[in-house]
Design a protein around this motif. Structure first.
Motif, PDB file in Angstrom:
ATOM      1  N   GLN A 312      15.703  -0.881   7.909  1.00 13.35           N
ATOM      2  CA  GLN A 312      17.079  -0.552   7.519  1.00 13.35           C
ATOM      3  C   GLN A 312      17.266  -0.528   6.006  1.00 13.35           C
ATOM      4  OE1 GLN A 312      20.117  -3.722   8.175  1.00 13.35           O
ATOM      5  NE2 GLN A 312      18.385  -4.931   8.924  1.00 13.35           N
ATOM      6  N   PHE A 313      16.342  -1.127   5.266  1.00 12.28           N
ATOM      7  CA  PHE A 313      16.456  -1.164   3.809  1.00 12.28           C
ATOM      8  C   PHE A 313      15.554  -0.141   3.113  1.00 12.28           C
ATOM      9  CE2 PHE A 313      17.588  -5.580   5.061  1.00 12.28           C
ATOM     10  CZ  PHE A 313      18.896  -5.571   4.585  1.00 12.28           C
ATOM     11  N   LEU A 314      14.808   0.627   3.900  1.00 15.12           N
ATOM     12  CA  LEU A 314      13.914   1.616   3.304  1.00 15.12           C
ATOM     13  C   LEU A 314      14.701   2.822   2.800  1.00 15.12           C
ATOM     14  CD1 LEU A 314      11.003   1.621   5.916  1.00 15.12           C
ATOM     15  CD2 LEU A 314      10.956   0.613   3.627  1.00 15.12           C
ATOM     16  N   PRO A 315      14.276   3.417   1.671  1.00 15.37           N
ATOM     17  CA  PRO A 315      14.947   4.625   1.175  1.00 15.37           C
ATOM     18  C   PRO A 315      14.776   5.786   2.149  1.00 15.37           C
ATOM     19  CG  PRO A 315      13.514   3.645  -0.506  1.00 15.37           C
ATOM     20  CD  PRO A 315      13.200   2.965   0.780  1.00 15.37           C
ATOM     21  N   SER A 316      15.605   6.796   1.986  1.00 16.11           N
ATOM     22  CA  SER A 316      15.533   7.981   2.832  1.00 16.11           C
ATOM     23  C   SER A 316      14.138   8.600   2.784  1.00 16.11           C
ATOM     24  CB  SER A 316      16.566   9.013   2.357  1.00 16.11           C
ATOM     25  OG  SER A 316      16.456  10.198   3.092  1.00 16.11           O
ATOM     26  N   GLY A 317      13.619   8.949   3.949  1.00 13.01           N
ATOM     27  CA  GLY A 317      12.299   9.571   4.029  1.00 13.01           C
ATOM     28  C   GLY A 317      11.168   8.582   4.270  1.00 13.01           C
ATOM     29  N   TYR A 318      11.398   7.320   3.945  1.00 13.97           N
ATOM     30  CA  TYR A 318      10.325   6.335   4.087  1.00 13.97           C
ATOM     31  C   TYR A 318      10.036   5.909   5.526  1.00 13.97           C
ATOM     32  CZ  TYR A 318       8.948   5.645  -0.724  1.00 13.97           C
ATOM     33  OH  TYR A 318       8.414   5.830  -1.977  1.00 13.97           O
ATOM     34  N   PRO A 319      11.016   5.863   6.427  1.00  9.47           N
ATOM     35  CA  PRO A 319      10.677   5.511   7.820  1.00  9.47           C
ATOM     36  C   PRO A 319       9.611   6.435   8.409  1.00  9.47           C
ATOM     37  CG  PRO A 319      13.021   5.312   7.514  1.00  9.47           C
ATOM     38  CD  PRO A 319      12.492   5.916   6.241  1.00  9.47           C
ATOM     39  N   LEU A 320       9.676   7.728   8.088  1.00 11.63           N
ATOM     40  CA  LEU A 320       8.649   8.653   8.575  1.00 11.63           C
ATOM     41  C   LEU A 320       7.304   8.357   7.935  1.00 11.63           C
ATOM     42  CD1 LEU A 320       7.779  11.129  10.191  1.00 11.63           C
ATOM     43  CD2 LEU A 320       8.560  12.561   8.277  1.00 11.63           C
ATOM     44  N   LYS A 321       7.308   8.089   6.649  1.00  6.83           N
ATOM     45  CA  LYS A 321       6.062   7.744   5.959  1.00  6.83           C
ATOM     46  C   LYS A 321       5.445   6.486   6.568  1.00  6.83           C
ATOM     47  CE  LYS A 321       7.239   9.616   1.398  1.00  6.83           C
ATOM     48  NZ  LYS A 321       7.431   9.296  -0.035  1.00  6.83           N
ATOM     49  N   VAL A 322       6.299   5.512   6.851  1.00  7.04           N
ATOM     50  CA  VAL A 322       5.826   4.255   7.454  1.00  7.04           C
ATOM     51  C   VAL A 322       5.160   4.523   8.797  1.00  7.04           C
ATOM     52  CG1 VAL A 322       6.613   2.109   8.535  1.00  7.04           C
ATOM     53  CG2 VAL A 322       7.434   2.736   6.251  1.00  7.04           C
ATOM     54  N   PHE A 323       5.794   5.355   9.612  1.00  3.32           N
ATOM     55  CA  PHE A 323       5.245   5.657  10.940  1.00  3.32           C
ATOM     56  C   PHE A 323       3.870   6.331  10.825  1.00  3.32           C
ATOM     57  CE2 PHE A 323       4.509   8.620  14.419  1.00  3.32           C
ATOM     58  CZ  PHE A 323       4.641   7.788  15.523  1.00  3.32           C
ATOM     59  N   VAL A 324       3.775   7.339   9.970  1.00  4.67           N
ATOM     60  CA  VAL A 324       2.510   8.081   9.841  1.00  4.67           C
ATOM     61  C   VAL A 324       1.411   7.184   9.277  1.00  4.67           C
ATOM     62  CG1 VAL A 324       1.349  10.048   8.752  1.00  4.67           C
ATOM     63  CG2 VAL A 324       3.700  10.281   9.576  1.00  4.67           C
ATOM     64  N   TYR A 325       1.721   6.451   8.200  1.00  6.02           N
ATOM     65  CA  TYR A 325       0.694   5.606   7.584  1.00  6.02           C
ATOM     66  C   TYR A 325       0.255   4.480   8.528  1.00  6.02           C
ATOM     67  CZ  TYR A 325      -1.704   2.686   4.135  1.00  6.02           C
ATOM     68  OH  TYR A 325      -2.640   1.938   3.457  1.00  6.02           O
ATOM     69  N   LYS A 326       1.198   3.948   9.291  1.00  6.96           N
ATOM     70  CA  LYS A 326       0.869   2.858  10.216  1.00  6.96           C
ATOM     71  C   LYS A 326      -0.131   3.309  11.274  1.00  6.96           C
ATOM     72  CE  LYS A 326       3.021  -0.384  13.459  1.00  6.96           C
ATOM     73  NZ  LYS A 326       4.306  -0.865  14.037  1.00  6.96           N
ATOM     74  N   HIS A 327       0.071   4.506  11.833  1.00 12.38           N
ATOM     75  CA  HIS A 327      -0.764   4.963  12.945  1.00 12.38           C
ATOM     76  C   HIS A 327      -1.948   5.833  12.510  1.00 12.38           C
ATOM     77  CE1 HIS A 327       2.003   3.372  15.951  1.00 12.38           C
ATOM     78  NE2 HIS A 327       3.006   3.862  15.241  1.00 12.38           N
ATOM     79  N   PHE A 328      -1.818   6.488  11.354  1.00 13.77           N
ATOM     80  CA  PHE A 328      -2.876   7.402  10.905  1.00 13.77           C
ATOM     81  C   PHE A 328      -3.102   7.255   9.396  1.00 13.77           C
ATOM     82  CE2 PHE A 328      -0.153   9.403  14.168  1.00 13.77           C
ATOM     83  CZ  PHE A 328      -1.047   9.460  15.236  1.00 13.77           C
ATOM     84  N   PRO A 329      -3.585   6.091   8.954  1.00  8.55           N
ATOM     85  CA  PRO A 329      -3.703   5.846   7.505  1.00  8.55           C
ATOM     86  C   PRO A 329      -4.598   6.840   6.776  1.00  8.55           C
ATOM     87  CG  PRO A 329      -4.847   4.149   8.775  1.00  8.55           C
ATOM     88  CD  PRO A 329      -4.039   4.924   9.745  1.00  8.55           C
ATOM     89  N   LYS A 330      -5.731   7.192   7.353  1.00  4.06           N
ATOM     90  CA  LYS A 330      -6.651   8.139   6.703  1.00  4.06           C
ATOM     91  C   LYS A 330      -6.014   9.522   6.600  1.00  4.06           C
ATOM     92  CE  LYS A 330     -10.261   5.424   6.166  1.00  4.06           C
ATOM     93  NZ  LYS A 330     -10.775   5.093   4.807  1.00  4.06           N
ATOM     94  N   MET A 331      -5.366   9.932   7.664  1.00  7.28           N
ATOM     95  CA  MET A 331      -4.718  11.241   7.662  1.00  7.28           C
ATOM     96  C   MET A 331      -3.558  11.254   6.656  1.00  7.28           C
ATOM     97  SD  MET A 331      -3.037  13.387  10.833  1.00  7.28           S
ATOM     98  CE  MET A 331      -1.497  12.456  10.861  1.00  7.28           C
ATOM     99  N   TYR A 332      -2.830  10.141   6.573  1.00  9.59           N
ATOM    100  CA  TYR A 332      -1.716  10.041   5.636  1.00  9.59           C
ATOM    101  C   TYR A 332      -2.209  10.273   4.204  1.00  9.59           C
ATOM    102  CZ  TYR A 332       2.172   8.052   2.989  1.00  9.59           C
ATOM    103  OH  TYR A 332       3.203   7.867   2.097  1.00  9.59           O
ATOM    104  N   ILE A 333      -3.292   9.591   3.838  1.00 11.04           N
ATOM    105  CA  ILE A 333      -3.826   9.728   2.477  1.00 11.04           C
ATOM    106  C   ILE A 333      -4.308  11.159   2.230  1.00 11.04           C
ATOM    107  CG2 ILE A 333      -5.711   9.005   0.942  1.00 11.04           C
ATOM    108  CD1 ILE A 333      -5.461   6.198   2.187  1.00 11.04           C
ATOM    109  N   PHE A 334      -4.974  11.732   3.193  1.00 12.74           N
ATOM    110  CA  PHE A 334      -5.479  13.101   3.051  1.00 12.74           C
ATOM    111  C   PHE A 334      -4.327  14.087   2.873  1.00 12.74           C
ATOM    112  CE2 PHE A 334      -6.504  17.199   5.040  1.00 12.74           C
ATOM    113  CZ  PHE A 334      -7.564  17.581   4.233  1.00 12.74           C
ATOM    114  N   LEU A 335      -3.328  14.006   3.757  1.00 12.03           N
ATOM    115  CA  LEU A 335      -2.210  14.960   3.708  1.00 12.03           C
ATOM    116  C   LEU A 335      -1.349  14.752   2.475  1.00 12.03           C
ATOM    117  CD1 LEU A 335      -1.082  14.993   7.454  1.00 12.03           C
ATOM    118  CD2 LEU A 335      -2.310  16.786   6.227  1.00 12.03           C
ATOM    119  N   TYR A 336      -1.124  13.494   2.125  1.00 12.43           N
ATOM    120  CA  TYR A 336      -0.284  13.187   0.974  1.00 12.43           C
ATOM    121  C   TYR A 336      -0.917  13.750  -0.300  1.00 12.43           C
ATOM    122  CZ  TYR A 336       3.270  10.527  -1.566  1.00 12.43           C
ATOM    123  OH  TYR A 336       4.349  10.172  -2.328  1.00 12.43           O
ATOM    124  N   GLY A 337      -2.249  13.618  -0.386  1.00 10.96           N
ATOM    125  CA  GLY A 337      -2.962  14.158  -1.540  1.00 10.96           C
ATOM    126  C   GLY A 337      -2.880  15.676  -1.603  1.00 10.96           C
TER     127      GLY A 337
END
Length: 340
Positions: A312-337
Motif C-alpha cells: 500500500q505504500f509502494l509508488p505507482s507502477g511498483y506493485p507490478l515490478k514487485v510481482f515480476v521480480y518476485k517470481h521471475f528475477p532473471k527475466m526481470y533483470i533481462f527485460l528491464y535492461g
C-alpha cells in the motif's frame, strides 16, 4: 554565525560558482570551510586564492581521498558557528539563502530549517556567471524577487515523528538545503565508508535530536544535475550502500517509531529494485562480476516485500515490478535492461 561546509573533490569546473554565490550573501555573519579531499585538479589552488581575499574562508586539505563523509565530518569538527549548513561543490545558493533560513529559525526557534530546491543545468550555470559580472544589478533584481517571495513563503512546523512521516519518508533525505542548530549535531557524524545514503542517516540522527523542524517552500538552493555524478555512473558494489543505509535506518526506526516500520520496508523494497535496475544496465558478461550482489538484492527483496501491508505504500507502477521480480528475477533483470 553560520558555518558553511563544502566538501570538494576534483571540482575545479564548479567550485568557483559555489564560492561566489556564498560571497554574494546578504547575510554577512558566516564562515566558509572548504574541505579539499585530495583533489588532483586545481580545486585546492582555487580555494586558497579565495581564502586570501576573504578571511571568513578557511581551506582544509586532506592528503588522501577519504570520501565525502570524512570531509564533512572534518568541516563540522573545525566549524565555530552556532548553526551549520552544507553545500555541495557543484551547487550554489540564492543571495538571500542564509538570510531567509536564519530568519525562519529565529521566528520559529527551530533546530532544523529545510528549504526546497531547484534543479539546475549548464544553462543555469551560464546565467549565474553573468550574474556575478553584474552583481549590483542582480542584487536589485533578487531583492525585488525576494520581497515578492516572502509574501508567498509558506512554513510547516513539525515535531520529529510527523516530520519523518510526512517529509523524510517521502524521499526528502539530503543534508544540503538544511540549516542545522549546533546542538542537534553533538555526537553525530556522517558514516564513513558509505558513498550513497550517508546524508540520509546523518539527517535522521539530527532530526531525532531536534525538537522543532521547519520546512519552507522557499527554493533557495540550486541542485546541479551532473551527468557524471555518482548516481549516473555504471553499477559498482558501492551501489549496495543504498540498501545498507536504509536497513540501518530501519533498525533505528524500530526502537523509536515502530509504527513507521512498514513505510520503511516499502522504501527498502524500492531501493532494492533501484539497485537491480542499475545492475540491469550492465551487459551479461559484466553482470557475472556481481552475482553475489544480485543474490543479496533478491534476499533483501524477499525479506522486505513479504508483508502484504508493504504494497500500500509502494509508488505507482511498483506493485507490478514487485510481482515480476518476485517470481521471475532473471527475466526481470533481462527485460528491464532491454527496456531502459
Amino acid at each position: 554565525m553560520i558555518s558553511i561546509v563544502v566538501p570538494i573533490y576534483n571540482g575545479e569546473k564548479y567550485i568557483e560558482d559555489c564560492i561566489r554565490s556564498i560571497l554574494m550573501q546578504t547575510y554577512s555573519d558566516w564562515e566558509l570551510l572548504l574541505i579539499d579531499n585530495a583533489s588532483v585538479d586545481d580545486s585546492y589552488e582555487i580555494c586558497k586564492e579565495f581564502a586570501r581575499r576573504d578571511d571568513r574562508i578557511q581551506v582544509l586539505h586532506q592528503h588522501r581521498n577519504m570520501g565525502v563523509s570524512a570531509a564533512r565530518n572534518l568541516g563540522i569538527e573545525k566549524s565555530r558557528g552556532e548553526f551549520v549548513t552544507f553545500i555541495d561543490a557543484d551547487d550554489w545558493v540564492e543571495t538571500d539563502y542564509l538570510d531567509r533560513l536564519s530568519a525562519i529559525q529565529k521566528k520559529k526557534k527551530a533546530d532544523l530549517v529545510i528549504c526546497e530546491y531547484q534543479k539546475a543545468y549548464d544553462k543555469d550555470r551560464e546565467y549565474l556567471k553573468t550574474g556575478f559580472e553584474n552583481k549590483k544589478e542582480l542584487a536589485k533584481t533578487e531583492k525585488s524577487n525576494a520581497d515578492q517571495d516572502k509574501k508567498k513563503c509558506q512554513l510547516k512546523v513539525y515535531e520529529v515523528k510527523e516530520y519523518l512521516e510526512k517529509y523524510f519518508l517521502k524521499g526528502n533525505t539530503h543534508c544540503w538545503g538544511v540549516l542545522f542548530a549546533r546542538e542537534v549535531l553533538y555526537g553525530i557524524y556522517f558514516p564513513k565508508g558509505i558513498t550513497i545514503g550517508e546524508d540520509m542517516l546523518f539527517l535522521l540522527d539530527a532530526a531525532w535530536n531536534a525538537r522543532t523542524i521547519v520546512v519552507t517552500n522557499y527554493k533557495g538552493y540550486y541542485y546541479y544535475i551532473n551527468e557524471s555524478g555518482a548516481m549516473n555512473k555504471k553499477f559498482t558494489s558501492s551501489y549496495m550502500d543504498q540498501i545498507t543505509c536504509w536497513e540501518k535506518a530501519l533498525e533505528r526506526m524500530k526502537k523509536e517509531y515502530p509504527e513507521l516500520i512498514t513505510r520503511m520496508e516499502s522504501i527498502l523494497v524500492v531501493s532494492v529494485l533501484l539497485v537491480v535496475g542499475k545492475l540491469s544496465e550492465l551487459d551479461e558478461e559484466e553482470r557475472k562480476q556481481y552475482t553475489e550482489e544480485e543474490k543479496v538484492c533478491y534476499e533483501y527483496f524477499k525479506r522486505y516485500s513479504a508483508k502484504k501491508e508493504v504494497k500500500q505504500f509502494l509508488p505507482s507502477g511498483y506493485p507490478l515490478k514487485v510481482f515480476v521480480y518476485k517470481h521471475f528475477p532473471k527475466m526481470y533483470i533481462f527485460l528491464y535492461g532491454k527496456l531502459r
